[in-house]
Structure formats: structure tokens, C-alpha cells
Design an enzyme around this catalytic site. Structure first.
Site, PDB file in Angstrom:
ATOM      1  N   ASP A 198       0.876  -1.174   0.000  1.00  7.12           N
ATOM      2  CA  ASP A 198       0.000   0.000   0.000  1.00  7.12           C
ATOM      3  C   ASP A 198       0.913   1.224   0.000  1.00  7.12           C
ATOM      4  O   ASP A 198       1.723   1.402   0.917  1.00  7.12           O
ATOM      5  CB  ASP A 198      -0.904  -0.032   1.239  1.00  7.12           C
ATOM      6  CG  ASP A 198      -1.902   1.125   1.242  1.00  7.12           C
ATOM      7  OD1 ASP A 198      -1.562   2.202   0.705  1.00  7.12           O
ATOM      8  OD2 ASP A 198      -3.000   0.951   1.791  1.00  7.12           O
ATOM      9  N   TYR A 223      -5.276  11.139  -3.792  1.00  5.57           N
ATOM     10  CA  TYR A 223      -5.563  12.472  -3.226  1.00  5.57           C
ATOM     11  C   TYR A 223      -4.572  12.950  -2.182  1.00  5.57           C
ATOM     12  O   TYR A 223      -4.714  14.036  -1.658  1.00  5.57           O
ATOM     13  CB  TYR A 223      -6.983  12.529  -2.652  1.00  5.57           C
ATOM     14  CG  TYR A 223      -7.325  11.454  -1.637  1.00  5.57           C
ATOM     15  CD1 TYR A 223      -6.929  11.566  -0.323  1.00  5.57           C
ATOM     16  CD2 TYR A 223      -8.055  10.323  -2.006  1.00  5.57           C
ATOM     17  CE1 TYR A 223      -7.238  10.578   0.602  1.00  5.57           C
ATOM     18  CE2 TYR A 223      -8.372   9.330  -1.093  1.00  5.57           C
ATOM     19  CZ  TYR A 223      -7.947   9.469   0.216  1.00  5.57           C
ATOM     20  OH  TYR A 223      -8.258   8.487   1.118  1.00  5.57           O
ATOM     21  N   LYS A 224      -3.579  12.141  -1.853  1.00  6.43           N
ATOM     22  CA  LYS A 224      -2.596  12.582  -0.849  1.00  6.43           C
ATOM     23  C   LYS A 224      -1.427  13.271  -1.561  1.00  6.43           C
ATOM     24  O   LYS A 224      -1.611  14.339  -2.113  1.00  6.43           O
ATOM     25  CB  LYS A 224      -2.176  11.387   0.014  1.00  6.43           C
ATOM     26  CG  LYS A 224      -3.334  10.924   0.916  1.00  6.43           C
ATOM     27  CD  LYS A 224      -3.052   9.625   1.645  1.00  6.43           C
ATOM     28  CE  LYS A 224      -4.271   9.232   2.476  1.00  6.43           C
ATOM     29  NZ  LYS A 224      -4.283   7.807   2.844  1.00  6.43           N
ATOM     30  N   ARG A 372       0.078  15.191  13.607  1.00  8.23           N
ATOM     31  CA  ARG A 372       0.829  14.830  12.403  1.00  8.23           C
ATOM     32  C   ARG A 372       1.099  16.049  11.545  1.00  8.23           C
ATOM     33  O   ARG A 372       0.210  16.878  11.344  1.00  8.23           O
ATOM     34  CB  ARG A 372      -0.072  13.906  11.547  1.00  8.23           C
ATOM     35  CG  ARG A 372       0.299  12.484  11.526  1.00  8.23           C
ATOM     36  CD  ARG A 372      -0.500  11.639  10.569  1.00  8.23           C
ATOM     37  NE  ARG A 372      -1.624  12.201   9.843  1.00  8.23           N
ATOM     38  CZ  ARG A 372      -2.244  11.579   8.854  1.00  8.23           C
ATOM     39  NH1 ARG A 372      -1.834  10.382   8.467  1.00  8.23           N
ATOM     40  NH2 ARG A 372      -3.262  12.131   8.230  1.00  8.23           N
TER      41      ARG A 372
HETATM   42  C1  LIG Z   1      -5.485   7.110   3.009  1.00 13.17           C
HETATM   43  C2  LIG Z   1      -5.336   5.631   3.077  1.00 13.17           C
HETATM   44  C3  LIG Z   1      -6.301   4.787   2.507  1.00 13.17           C
HETATM   45  C4  LIG Z   1      -7.523   5.377   1.865  1.00 13.17           C
HETATM   46  O1  LIG Z   1      -8.430   4.405   1.518  1.00 13.17           O
HETATM   47  P1  LIG Z   1      -9.657   4.741   0.553  1.00 13.17           P
HETATM   48  O2  LIG Z   1     -10.281   3.418   0.361  1.00 13.17           O
HETATM   49  O3  LIG Z   1      -9.076   5.313  -0.711  1.00 13.17           O
HETATM   50  O4  LIG Z   1     -10.529   5.711   1.260  1.00 13.17           O
HETATM   51  C5  LIG Z   1      -6.074   3.420   2.549  1.00 13.17           C
HETATM   52  N1  LIG Z   1      -4.971   2.902   3.126  1.00 13.17           N
HETATM   53  C6  LIG Z   1      -4.032   3.688   3.699  1.00 13.17           C
HETATM   54  C7  LIG Z   1      -2.821   3.070   4.310  1.00 13.17           C
HETATM   55  C8  LIG Z   1      -4.202   5.076   3.704  1.00 13.17           C
HETATM   56  O5  LIG Z   1      -3.291   5.853   4.273  1.00 13.17           O
END
Ligand SMILES: *Cc1c(COP(=O)(O)O)cnc(C)c1O
Length: 413
Positions: A198, A223-224, A372
Site C-alpha cells: 500500500d 488524493y494525498k 501529524r
Molecule cells: C489514506 C489511506 C487509505 C484510503 O483508503 P480509501 O479506500 O481510498 O478511502 C487506505 N490505506 C491507507 C494506508 C491510507 O493511508
């Protein structure tokens, strides 16, 4: 270190090779934005692109846009751009759906490729959606899979020949701790397990070498650090050598070998298209592309160097000016073991962060005690580090965080 001055940081900005990228983003003048790890800033080009896709492509070209304006291939063409950012090849990545959904697909594929094993290794402290999705998938499959939760340092030793799939987030969402992708992937392969990475907190934050590390599957967020906009489509990576081996389970028409043949029965595409399910959000994808295009001009080695500098300075300044107020570092101190964020624990972390945000210094809070700060080298300046720490010091010295309005919980933290 108390000899640092604001001018020192202004001078670093003057010599910063990445400084001009800030002009590619819209950032409110008075704001110090240290939350790009949660919602990236808006690329200036996004506004024009959004207007164009709505008014010209949708409004005028209408349904011809599926061919004429490349809508049908958008998930794939954006996937190719993401591939360039994460060390993958064209044809290995699709931009689509949410991270959790993509993890569900990837994990199903991986488990189908290791039917003789029942253990999924994950980090219990990971961002919960990954673990929730795995738990839901296990129930759905009903084949007796189990999750083995292991933390940080214990991961390598826990990867045994019982493990089917290792599913980990490369950079921890709370602490910013960076896992060793190469070592973990090697160990997993040595015992016959597959790995899903991930990349939510690493894509766009540091150089990633998926293929160099021989990663099997990966997922991540748009989106990050990729600055794709609120709710931007996520992405999924399947190494070329695994494509066509096992189908993901959400077998909608876009994942069919011939979607426009409208056949009665399902036949999986034998390439990355099998990772799609149905019609994709074209407006969101179009805006995501603006964020991705900026990375086409970015030297990720330089970005990483600046990211580590920003984080190091922040830790050093915060510890010298604010440690007396009860903050303790929750992120690794060594720069190579950190992603692009710095976290501190503080027993009144929620109120402290609310007070900071009220002063236009925007980070975020993660329960129970973590504050954070995300450092996004494309638009964060060195002087922002100084100003943020001085803002924090002011809030602590004058006990501004005690005000009742900063102690009221909101739906989204
Ligand atoms: C932000 C984040 C997500 C986001 O999940 P969505 O299904 O796109 O809302 C998932 N896993 C991690 C580790 C994250 O930081």
C-alpha cells in the site's frame, strides 16, 4: 541549534531547486499547509481542466468524448503516468476506484495464486481500511483464512512458509515509519509468499522502485501526495508477470476481454484492464491528471532530499522549542527510516492541533494522541518549518489550546 533564525530558513528557500514548483499549486497566502499527506494541495491547472472537461468535453462533445477525448482509456493512460512515479512499467497500473477496493481486488488475486496457504500477514496498527477490507474478504471467501497481525520490527521474522500474502503499507500513516520494501519482498518470495504494497503515504512522497524490488501487487491513493483532489481515484499495480493469472472478483464489463462485444458470459481481460470493474469517474480522473503531470517534471531524488531536510529541521526545532511542553517524537529519528511526515504525541494533541489550525497552521490529529505534520516538498517552504514551530510554541506558552472551542470534537479530524 538555538542559533537558527527565520532568515536562515528564508535563505534555504532562496537556494531551493524545487522552490518554483510552489507556483504550480494554489495555496492560501496566509496558510502554512502541512496536511498534504491527507489532502494534497490543488494544482493551479486543475481549475481550467475541470472547467474544460465539464463545458467542452461533456457539454459539447458529449458521448463522442469516450473516443474523441480519450475518456475510455483515461484509467489506463493515468495509470501509465502513475507507473512512472512508482517504479513500474506502462501497462502495469490502472487509476480507478478507492484504495480499499483496489486492495480487495489485489488480495483476492494474490490469495487465488496461493490456495495452499491461509495466512495473511498485516500490521495491526495500519490504517484501518486495509485491515477491515481483508477481514471482509476472508468472511466472503469462507475458506478459513486468517490474519496474522505483526508490528514493524517483527515483520521479517514472521514471514514464514505458512504465509500466503504479506500486505503492508510502506509508510505508516501515524508514525511515518518507512518499511524496507526490498528486504520484505525478498523474504516473502524466499518462502513462497506474495506481497501487496500500500503506497498511500509514499506515492509522490519518495522514490519507489516497485519492479526493482520485484513487488507483486500494489495499491495507493490519488488524493494525498499525488494532489489529485478530494476523493480522487486510487490506483492498482499488478506486475506484468502476474497479469492474467488470477482474476479479481468484481467482474464488471470493463474488466471483460471485450467489453463492447456485449457477450453473455464473462471472459476476463488478460492484462491490467481486468482490474477495472465499471465506468470510471471521468471528472475526477481528469483532475487527478493535473497532479500527476506535475510529477513528470520532478526529480524524485531531489524531492526526497528536500523532504528529509524539512522533516529533520522540524524535529530539531520542535524539540528545542517545544519539548518542555510535553511533546515526544513518534516518528523515526533517522531520516532514511521516515516517510515525508513527522508525528509527535501529546496528551492534549487534539486541542493543540485545533488551536494550530485556528492560526492557519494546518496539520492533523490521529487518535488517541498523535499530531501529524506532512511535508510536501513541492509546495512546502523551509520558512514554513520555522513559522509552524514558532506557532506551536506560542500556543503552548500562552496555553491557547485550553480554550473550550479547541476541545470540541468534529466529525473529521
Ligand atoms: C489514506 C489511506 C487509505 C484510503 O483508503 P480509501 O479506500 O481510498 O478511502 C487506505 N490505506 C491507507 C494506508 C491510507 O493511508
Amino acid at each position: 541549534m538555538s542559533e537558527y533564525t527565520r532568515d536562515f530558513f528564508l535563505d534555504l528557500d532562496t537556494h531551493d531547486e524545487l522552490a518554483s514548483f510552489r507556483r504550480d499549486f494554489q495555496i492560501p497566502e496566509a496558510m502554512i499547509y502541512l496536511d498534504g499527506n491527507s489532502l494534497g494541495a490543488m494544482p493551479v491547472s486543475a481549475q481550467k481542466r475541470a472547467l474544460d472537461v465539464v463545458s467542452r468535453e461533456w457539454g459539447q462533445d458529449m458521448i463522442t468524448s469516450w473516443n474523441k477525448n480519450g475518456w475510455f482509456h483515461l484509467s489506463e493512460s493515468l495509470g501509465d503516468k502513475i507507473a512512472g512515479i512508482i517504479g513500474a512499467k506502462a501497462g502495469e497500473v490502472m487509476a480507478c476506484d478507492a484504495t480499499g477496493i483496489n486492495l480487495y481486488k489485489a488480495m483476492t488475486m494474490a490469495l487465488k495464486m496461493r490456495t495452499d496457504r491461509k495466512v495473511i500477514l498485516m500490521e495491526g496498527s495500519n490504517f484501518p481500511t486495509d485491515n477491515y477490507m481483508a477481514q471482509g474478504l476472508i468472511k466472503q471467501l469462507g475458506q478459513g483464512h486468517e490474519i496474522l497481525f505483526v508490528e514493524g520490527e517483527d515483520i521479517l521474522a514472521a514471514i514464514t512458509d505458512k504465509v500466503a500474502v504479506v500486505s503492508l503499507t510502506q509508510v505508516h500513516y501515524k508514525t511515518g515509519k518507512l518499511l524496507d520494501m526490498k528486504a520484505i519482498t525478498e523474504k516473502a518470495h524466499a518462502v513462497g509468499a506474495l506481497v501487496i504494497w500500500d503506497l498511500c503515504h509514499s506515492a509522490g512522497a519518495l522514490p519507489i522502485k516497485l519492479n526493482d524490488c520485484k513487488a507483486d501487487f500494489a495499491v495507493g491513493c490519488g488524493y494525498k501526495y499525488l494532489n489529485g483532489g478530494p476523493g480522487a481515484p486510487a490506483f492498482i499495480f499488478v506486475a506484468k508477470r502476474h497479469q492474467g493469472k488470477a482474476a479479481q472478483p468484481l467482474t464488471g464489463w470493463w474488466s471483460h476481454a471485450a467489453p463492447f462485444a456485449f457477450e453473455q458470459d464473462y471472459r476476463p481481460a488478460d492484462n491490467i484492464w481486468q482490474c477495472l470493474t465499471g465506468t470510471q469517474p471521468i471528472l475526477s480522473l481528469s483532475v487527478l491528471e493535473c497532479g500527476l503531470d506535475i510529477f513528470g517534471r520532478v526529480d524524485m531524488i531531489k524531492l526526497r532530499e528536500k523532504s528529509m531536510n524539512l522533516c529533520d529541521y522540524f524535529i530539531e526545532l520542535a524539540e528545542s522549542h517545544c519539548a518542555v511542553f510535553g511533546f515526544s517524537l513518534a516518528s523515526p529519528r533517522e531520516r532514511e527510516r521516515r516517510g515525508s511526515q513527522v508525528s509527535f504525541t501529546h496528551e492534549n494533541g487534539f486541542a493543540v492541533m485545533q488551536a494550530l489550525i485556528a492560526q492557519n497552521i494546518v496539520g492533523d490529529f490521529r487518535a488517541p494522541h498523535i499530531i501529524r505534520f506532512g511535508f510536501t516538498p513541492l509546495y512546502t517552504r523551509y520558512v514554513d518549518v520555522w513559522d509552524a514551530v514558532m506557532g506551536l510554541k506560542n500556543i503552548m506558552e500562552n496555553e491557547i489550546w485550553r480554550k473550550p472551542e479547541y476541545n470540541q470534537r468534529t466529525a473529521v479530524t
